[in-house]
Design a protein around this motif. Structure first.
Motif, PDB file in Angstrom:
ATOM      1  N   PHE A 135      63.353  75.696  28.367  1.00 27.78           N
ATOM      2  CA  PHE A 135      62.216  75.130  29.216  1.00 27.78           C
ATOM      3  C   PHE A 135      62.656  74.433  30.566  1.00 27.78           C
ATOM      4  O   PHE A 135      62.400  74.914  31.675  1.00 27.78           O
TER       5      PHE A 135
ATOM      6  N   GLN B  93      56.435  67.854  34.258  1.00 27.36           N
ATOM      7  CA  GLN B  93      55.234  66.943  33.561  1.00 27.36           C
ATOM      8  C   GLN B  93      55.106  67.655  32.354  1.00 27.36           C
ATOM      9  O   GLN B  93      54.959  67.142  31.108  1.00 27.36           O
ATOM     10  N   MET B  94      55.110  69.136  32.336  1.00 23.38           N
ATOM     11  CA  MET B  94      54.817  69.638  31.039  1.00 23.38           C
ATOM     12  C   MET B  94      55.943  69.524  29.932  1.00 23.38           C
ATOM     13  O   MET B  94      55.596  69.302  28.774  1.00 23.38           O
ATOM     14  N   ILE B  95      57.187  69.646  30.371  1.00 22.51           N
ATOM     15  CA  ILE B  95      58.381  69.547  29.584  1.00 22.51           C
ATOM     16  C   ILE B  95      58.304  68.057  28.888  1.00 22.51           C
ATOM     17  O   ILE B  95      58.629  67.893  27.754  1.00 22.51           O
ATOM     18  N   LYS B  96      57.908  67.172  29.631  1.00 21.03           N
ATOM     19  CA  LYS B  96      57.657  65.710  29.204  1.00 21.03           C
ATOM     20  C   LYS B  96      56.848  65.815  28.095  1.00 21.03           C
ATOM     21  O   LYS B  96      57.049  65.211  26.909  1.00 21.03           O
ATOM     22  N   ALA B  97      55.770  66.377  28.122  1.00 23.01           N
ATOM     23  CA  ALA B  97      54.729  66.408  27.204  1.00 23.01           C
ATOM     24  C   ALA B  97      54.966  67.167  25.841  1.00 23.01           C
ATOM     25  O   ALA B  97      55.120  66.892  24.765  1.00 23.01           O
ATOM     26  N   ALA B  98      55.955  68.404  25.987  1.00 26.48           N
ATOM     27  CA  ALA B  98      56.423  68.953  25.231  1.00 26.48           C
ATOM     28  C   ALA B  98      57.488  68.190  24.281  1.00 26.48           C
ATOM     29  O   ALA B  98      57.429  68.366  23.040  1.00 26.48           O
ATOM     30  N   TRP B  99      58.428  67.737  24.835  1.00 27.39           N
ATOM     31  CA  TRP B  99      59.322  66.894  24.347  1.00 27.39           C
ATOM     32  C   TRP B  99      58.911  65.775  23.582  1.00 27.39           C
ATOM     33  O   TRP B  99      59.133  65.491  22.226  1.00 27.39           O
TER      34      TRP B  99
ATOM     35  N   ALA C   9      56.039  65.854  22.163  1.00 24.26           N
ATOM     36  CA  ALA C   9      55.212  66.160  21.144  1.00 24.26           C
ATOM     37  C   ALA C   9      56.118  66.568  19.732  1.00 24.26           C
ATOM     38  O   ALA C   9      55.907  66.928  18.666  1.00 24.26           O
ATOM     39  N   THR C  10      57.333  66.385  20.092  1.00 22.98           N
ATOM     40  CA  THR C  10      58.494  66.758  18.898  1.00 22.98           C
ATOM     41  C   THR C  10      58.896  65.447  18.351  1.00 22.98           C
ATOM     42  O   THR C  10      59.871  65.462  17.361  1.00 22.98           O
TER      43      THR C  10
ATOM     44  N   GLN D  95      53.824  74.200  19.015  1.00 23.61           N
ATOM     45  CA  GLN D  95      53.314  72.662  19.315  1.00 23.61           C
ATOM     46  C   GLN D  95      53.770  72.098  20.447  1.00 23.61           C
ATOM     47  O   GLN D  95      52.955  71.540  21.112  1.00 23.61           O
ATOM     48  N   MET D  96      54.952  72.470  20.960  1.00 23.57           N
ATOM     49  CA  MET D  96      55.456  71.938  22.260  1.00 23.57           C
ATOM     50  C   MET D  96      54.547  72.508  23.342  1.00 23.57           C
ATOM     51  O   MET D  96      54.302  72.028  24.341  1.00 23.57           O
ATOM     52  N   ILE D  97      54.710  73.939  23.401  1.00 22.50           N
ATOM     53  CA  ILE D  97      53.778  74.323  24.372  1.00 22.50           C
ATOM     54  C   ILE D  97      52.393  73.925  24.587  1.00 22.50           C
ATOM     55  O   ILE D  97      51.738  73.672  25.641  1.00 22.50           O
TER      56      ILE D  97
ATOM     57  N   ALA E  14      51.431  70.815  23.782  1.00 24.21           N
ATOM     58  CA  ALA E  14      51.326  69.819  24.591  1.00 24.21           C
ATOM     59  C   ALA E  14      51.361  69.898  25.952  1.00 24.21           C
ATOM     60  O   ALA E  14      50.851  69.103  26.840  1.00 24.21           O
ATOM     61  N   ALA E  15      52.605  70.953  26.420  1.00 24.57           N
ATOM     62  CA  ALA E  15      52.666  71.108  27.808  1.00 24.57           C
ATOM     63  C   ALA E  15      51.572  71.837  28.506  1.00 24.57           C
ATOM     64  O   ALA E  15      51.285  71.077  29.651  1.00 24.57           O
ATOM     65  N   TRP E  16      50.698  72.644  27.714  1.00 24.50           N
ATOM     66  CA  TRP E  16      49.694  73.239  28.447  1.00 24.50           C
ATOM     67  C   TRP E  16      48.469  72.042  28.828  1.00 24.50           C
ATOM     68  O   TRP E  16      48.094  72.071  29.656  1.00 24.50           O
TER      69      TRP E  16
END
Lengths: 191, 191
Positions: A157, A180-186, A188-189, B180-182, B184-186
């Motif tokens: 990403f 901003q998207m990557i932060k949310a993705a991260w 979420a893990t 799951q990450m995607i 959250a990113a979306w």
DNA sequence: TGTGAAACCCTAACGGTTAGGGTTATCTTC
DNA sequence: GAAGATAACCCTAACCGTTAGGGTTTCACA
């Protein structure tokens, strides 16, 4: 970077630099496709085999500073202040890399790369290597206990963010938006 | 797919198929690098120029069904039930694609691809094309009012999920984790 | 100062790819 | 059904990136 001590190493470095400089000059003057390796070699006054002893391929002549890129990315992970969260550190570094690659003087080179399928393809495969290195750095960080998959995905990403930003109208804003998207993705893990 | 009507088109399709089949067989038998285009051509009983009139490159012989892939991805966006959220639709489709590419019969081909830098590089550049197509489909969807950058990033992330899963020990779980990450990113890009 | 290795050179070739120009088969139109 | 147009195919010869093989020069170091 590191100053070579012996004469032999200095000469070798000089030859390498002369080849790279000559190549880039010819490519920008005449177009990447219009310049052959034999042209580069004779203009740089070396043998064709010497060119290939310094650079693995014609495309590699254009991405001479590629190692820097990888090092800067991985160091953004390994050398960050203790306990600094990883995402802001990556965000900052990608910002800097994008600024570097969209700077004034880089425009003709970028245009040349975008104009050549071979160069675009090469750049992508470089990016994948960088993603691998970054993923390894993330996995190795003791403060980030995330799955291998999460590290790999985040690495990719991050490279995506860089690639998108370099080609975007507003590179800085693009980096911010993707991060901003990557932060949310991260997040979420989180275990 | 579409049945060609005229004899000319049928013959052309047959020639194309014969070349592709012959090439894949030889590649698997002898190794990708050990088989030259001239070998493929003579074994398929056509001229070298004919091979290149059907396939743009040697690598393209291996990824004959590449168009399917792109279509399935974009159709997962355009043909999904009305008002179905986009991320589950992509998730499902990537699952199916990964299953297809990690199926029993595909193993030797995958091994061949992973064993050849040229094929890996080609696959990456295909992936980028797919990401572009997917990004366009996302941008065009009237139900998703997201920025161009968000669409592009999501498209690349989706391709990343596929690429990571194809090479992972547990492909299915990898798809799930990355999606799951995607997701959250979306969701972080919601207007 | 001599010796081994590294850097470099030259030539010839290999393999993917394309240009040029010709032949045949199919399609279209009258 | 004959005539012309065109698509698919063929052959040859070459281009260009890349490498192998094997030689020469230059340097490092004992």
């Amino acid at each position: 970077m590191t100053e070579p001590s012996g004469r032999r190493e200095r000469k070798k470095a000089a030859t390498r630099q002369k080849i790279a400089d000559t190549a880039l000059r010819l490519f920008l003057e005449c177009g990447y496709d219009a310049v052959g390796i034999r042209d580069v070699a004779s203009e740089a006054d070396v043998a064709v085999t010497t060119v290939f002893s310094h650079f693995a391929s014609k495309e590699a002549l254009v991405f001479e500073r590629d190692q820097d890129f990888e090092q800067r990315l991985t160091r953004a992970v390994t050398d960050r202040p203790p306990h600094e969260p990883i995402i802001p550190a990556l965000h900052r570094e990608v910002h800097a890399l994008v600024r570097h690659c969209t700077a004034e003087g880089s425009a003709p080179v970028r245009r040349m790369i975008e104009g050549s399928p071979a160069l675009r393809e090469y750049e992508e495969s470089m990016s994948l290597r960088h993603a691998h290195a970054l993923a390894a750095a993330l996995s190795a960080d003791p403060h980030l206990s995330r799955s291998t998959t999460a590290c790999r995905a985040t690495a990719r990403f991050t490279i995506d963010a860089y690639a998108l930003a370099c080609r975007a109208d507003d590179p800085g804003a693009t980096v911010d938006e993707v991060f901003q998207m990557i932060k949310a993705a991260w997040e979420a893990t989180a275990a």
